[in-house]
Design an enzyme around this catalytic site. Structure first.
Site, PDB file in Angstrom:
ATOM      1  N   SER A 155      -3.177  -0.514  14.704  1.00  0.00           N
ATOM      2  CA  SER A 155      -3.904   0.727  15.002  1.00  0.00           C
ATOM      3  C   SER A 155      -4.173   0.787  16.499  1.00  0.00           C
ATOM      4  CB  SER A 155      -5.245   0.755  14.260  1.00  0.00           C
ATOM      5  OG  SER A 155      -6.067   1.780  14.770  1.00  0.00           O
ATOM      6  N   ASN A 163       1.509  -2.575   5.376  1.00  0.00           N
ATOM      7  CA  ASN A 163       0.781  -1.326   5.629  1.00  0.00           C
ATOM      8  C   ASN A 163      -0.603  -1.276   4.973  1.00  0.00           C
ATOM      9  OD1 ASN A 163       0.539   1.800   5.926  1.00  0.00           O
ATOM     10  ND2 ASN A 163       0.446   1.412   3.719  1.00  0.00           N
ATOM     11  N   GLY A 197       0.826  -1.218   0.000  1.00  0.00           N
ATOM     12  CA  GLY A 197       0.000   0.000   0.000  1.00  0.00           C
ATOM     13  C   GLY A 197       0.853   1.257   0.000  1.00  0.00           C
ATOM     14  N   SER A 202       1.087   3.579  -2.417  1.00  0.00           N
ATOM     15  CA  SER A 202       0.690   4.640  -3.345  1.00  0.00           C
ATOM     16  C   SER A 202       0.217   5.915  -2.650  1.00  0.00           C
ATOM     17  CB  SER A 202      -0.427   4.130  -4.271  1.00  0.00           C
ATOM     18  OG  SER A 202      -1.389   3.424  -3.520  1.00  0.00           O
ATOM     19  N   ARG A 203      -0.236   5.781  -1.394  1.00  0.00           N
ATOM     20  CA  ARG A 203      -0.837   6.950  -0.740  1.00  0.00           C
ATOM     21  C   ARG A 203      -0.554   6.923   0.762  1.00  0.00           C
ATOM     22  NH1 ARG A 203      -6.417   6.541  -0.802  1.00  0.00           N
ATOM     23  NH2 ARG A 203      -6.423   4.409  -1.586  1.00  0.00           N
ATOM     24  N   TYR A 240     -12.668  -3.612  11.745  1.00  0.00           N
ATOM     25  CA  TYR A 240     -11.344  -2.979  11.664  1.00  0.00           C
ATOM     26  C   TYR A 240     -10.531  -3.262  12.945  1.00  0.00           C
ATOM     27  CZ  TYR A 240      -7.983   0.834  10.836  1.00  0.00           C
ATOM     28  OH  TYR A 240      -6.845   1.567  10.632  1.00  0.00           O
TER      29      TYR A 240
HETATM   30  P1  NAP Z   1      -5.013   5.125   2.660  1.00  0.00           P
HETATM   31  O1  NAP Z   1      -4.534   6.521   2.509  1.00  0.00           O
HETATM   32  O2  NAP Z   1      -6.439   4.802   2.401  1.00  0.00           O
HETATM   33  O3  NAP Z   1      -4.066   4.172   1.757  1.00  0.00           O
HETATM   34  C1  NAP Z   1      -4.311   2.798   1.717  1.00  0.00           C
HETATM   35  C2  NAP Z   1      -3.246   2.119   0.882  1.00  0.00           C
HETATM   36  O4  NAP Z   1      -3.508   0.699   0.860  1.00  0.00           O
HETATM   37  C3  NAP Z   1      -3.246   2.569  -0.568  1.00  0.00           C
HETATM   38  O5  NAP Z   1      -1.917   2.545  -1.045  1.00  0.00           O
HETATM   39  C4  NAP Z   1      -4.080   1.480  -1.262  1.00  0.00           C
HETATM   40  O6  NAP Z   1      -3.810   1.326  -2.662  1.00  0.00           O
HETATM   41  C5  NAP Z   1      -3.614   0.266  -0.495  1.00  0.00           C
HETATM   42  N1  NAP Z   1      -4.558  -0.862  -0.591  1.00  0.00           N
HETATM   43  C6  NAP Z   1      -5.846  -0.897  -0.192  1.00  0.00           C
HETATM   44  N2  NAP Z   1      -6.387  -2.103  -0.488  1.00  0.00           N
HETATM   45  C7  NAP Z   1      -5.415  -2.840  -1.081  1.00  0.00           C
HETATM   46  C8  NAP Z   1      -5.356  -4.142  -1.631  1.00  0.00           C
HETATM   47  N3  NAP Z   1      -6.411  -4.965  -1.621  1.00  0.00           N
HETATM   48  N4  NAP Z   1      -4.184  -4.549  -2.182  1.00  0.00           N
HETATM   49  C9  NAP Z   1      -3.102  -3.742  -2.216  1.00  0.00           C
HETATM   50  N5  NAP Z   1      -3.088  -2.486  -1.698  1.00  0.00           N
HETATM   51  C10 NAP Z   1      -4.244  -2.039  -1.156  1.00  0.00           C
HETATM   52  O7  NAP Z   1      -4.733   4.596   4.145  1.00  0.00           O
HETATM   53  P2  NAP Z   1      -3.755   5.113   5.307  1.00  0.00           P
HETATM   54  O8  NAP Z   1      -4.529   5.989   6.191  1.00  0.00           O
HETATM   55  O9  NAP Z   1      -2.478   5.562   4.733  1.00  0.00           O
HETATM   56  O10 NAP Z   1      -3.548   3.744   6.112  1.00  0.00           O
HETATM   57  C11 NAP Z   1      -2.419   2.914   5.937  1.00  0.00           C
HETATM   58  C12 NAP Z   1      -2.428   1.856   7.032  1.00  0.00           C
HETATM   59  O11 NAP Z   1      -2.389   2.496   8.313  1.00  0.00           O
HETATM   60  C13 NAP Z   1      -3.692   0.994   7.023  1.00  0.00           C
HETATM   61  O12 NAP Z   1      -3.364  -0.331   7.388  1.00  0.00           O
HETATM   62  C14 NAP Z   1      -4.549   1.632   8.112  1.00  0.00           C
HETATM   63  O13 NAP Z   1      -5.446   0.728   8.672  1.00  0.00           O
HETATM   64  C15 NAP Z   1      -3.472   2.036   9.095  1.00  0.00           C
HETATM   65  N6  NAP Z   1      -3.895   3.087  10.027  1.00  0.00           N
HETATM   66  C16 NAP Z   1      -4.316   4.301   9.563  1.00  0.00           C
HETATM   67  C17 NAP Z   1      -4.713   5.268  10.483  1.00  0.00           C
HETATM   68  C18 NAP Z   1      -5.192   6.632  10.049  1.00  0.00           C
HETATM   69  O14 NAP Z   1      -5.675   7.366  10.913  1.00  0.00           O
HETATM   70  N7  NAP Z   1      -5.071   6.999   8.777  1.00  0.00           N
HETATM   71  C19 NAP Z   1      -4.687   4.987  11.843  1.00  0.00           C
HETATM   72  C20 NAP Z   1      -4.252   3.745  12.266  1.00  0.00           C
HETATM   73  C21 NAP Z   1      -3.848   2.806  11.351  1.00  0.00           C
HETATM   74  P3  NAP Z   1      -4.593   2.283  -3.767  1.00  0.00           P
HETATM   75  O15 NAP Z   1      -3.970   3.632  -3.632  1.00  0.00           O
HETATM   76  O16 NAP Z   1      -4.307   1.647  -5.082  1.00  0.00           O
HETATM   77  O17 NAP Z   1      -6.034   2.261  -3.383  1.00  0.00           O
END
Ligand code: NAP
Length: 248
Positions: free
Chosen positions: A143, A91, A13, A15-16, A156
């Site tokens: 998380s 991730n 993951g 890309s973003r 989640y």
């Molecule tokens: P995000 O901005 O939504 O990015 C999600 C990433 O995962 C993207 O690169 C997406 O690819 C990729 N992805 C999703 N489904 C996938 C699949 N089936 N196969 C391969 N790649 C996939 O999320 P984020 O906030 O950065 O979160 C990253 C991690 O941190 C996650 O595990 C999330 O649960 C965890 N987290 C986030 C927070 C928060 O507050 N943001 C807090 C705690 C934990 P595409 O770009 O192609 O869609």
């Protein structure tokens, strides 16, 4: 022959959001960064461009991490291209929030498949290479919600708590092979995932953060960089919370 001065890193993951920040934090001239993404091709190309601008090598590959055959093909390619795998950061993740009584089975399955089963698939592939090398660093992005729960996030929270059990079990299994396995548990981080939250819900969450602000993807990336560095070689089986004190 692989060059010991070269390091191969996989970030799922990338890309973003947090995954992209981890890629950029780990990018350097000694590192070949492989990352995967699901569908956001343009965002992935931009991550590649920024890694290269930081002096690193970058390969972004479209891979659904919940599909065993795609994960296998991804890791085969990494090993074929570089002959080694030093770091895996699990991730990739999604959320499909709803109160438990309204939660659809598909939303339970999708979250558990992408957040937990996929991490198992990737870690299993990576561990095979790392065991042969007798060296490796694995980090799972869990998380704060996996530790404290959250209404509307039963799927989640279960997936993120599962990652902690997975990390601790793997840490015990792999320690004798020179592999450390840890989890990072972010709190509220500003990314696309949290952008969709209503302001009221976000403000309520910020009210629970002693440091009084959401975190940045770079806050999480710096912690991951520490855990995969030599400075953290005596740390395994731990959960490091990056949540502004939301959990303590
Ligand atoms: P995000 O901005 O939504 O990015 C999600 C990433 O995962 C993207 O690169 C997406 O690819 C990729 N992805 C999703 N489904 C996938 C699949 N089936 N196969 C391969 N790649 C996939 O999320 P984020 O906030 O950065 O979160 C990253 C991690 O941190 C996650 O595990 C999330 O649960 C965890 N987290 C986030 C927070 C928060 O507050 N943001 C807090 C705690 C934990 P595409 O770009 O192609 O869609």
């Amino acid at each position: 022959m692989t060059d010991p001065q070269q390091r191969t890193v996989v970030v799922t993951g990338g890309s973003r959001g947090i995954g992209k920040a981890i890629c950029l934090e780990l990018a350097d001239p000694q590192t070949h960064l492989f990352f995967n993404y699901h569908s956001q091709e343009a965002a992935a190309a931009e991550t590649e461009r920024q890694i290269v601008a930081a002096g690193g090598k970058a390969t972004g590959i479209q891979t659904d991490v919940a599909k065993a055959d795609e994960v296998e093909a991804f890791f085969d390619r990494v090993i074929k291209q570089t002959g080694r795998l030093d770091v895996l950061v699990n991730n990739a993740g999604i959320s499909r929030d709803n109160l438990l009584v309204r939660m659809k089975e598909q939303d339970w399955d999708a979250v558990l498949d992408i957040n937990l089963k996929a991490a198992f698939l990737c870690a299993k592939s990576a561990a095979k290479s790392m065991m042969k090398q007798r060296y490796g660093r694995i980090v799972f992005i869990s998380s704060v919600v996996g530790a404290i729960g959250n209404p509307g996030q039963a799927n989640y929270a279960a997936s993120k708590a599962g990652l902690i059990g997975l990390a601790k079990s793997m840490a015990r299994e792999l320690a004798s092979r020179g592999i450390t396995v840890n989890a990072v548990a972010p709190g509220l981080i500003d990314t696309d995932m949290t952008a969709a939250l209503p302001d009221k819900a976000k403000d309520a969450m910020v009210g629970l953060i002693p440091l009084g602000r959401p975190g940045t993807p770079e806050d999480v990336a710096a912690t991951v960089a520490f855990l995969v560095s030599d400075k953290a070689s005596y740390i395994t089986g731990q959960v490091l919370h990056v949540s502004g004190g939301m959990y303590m």
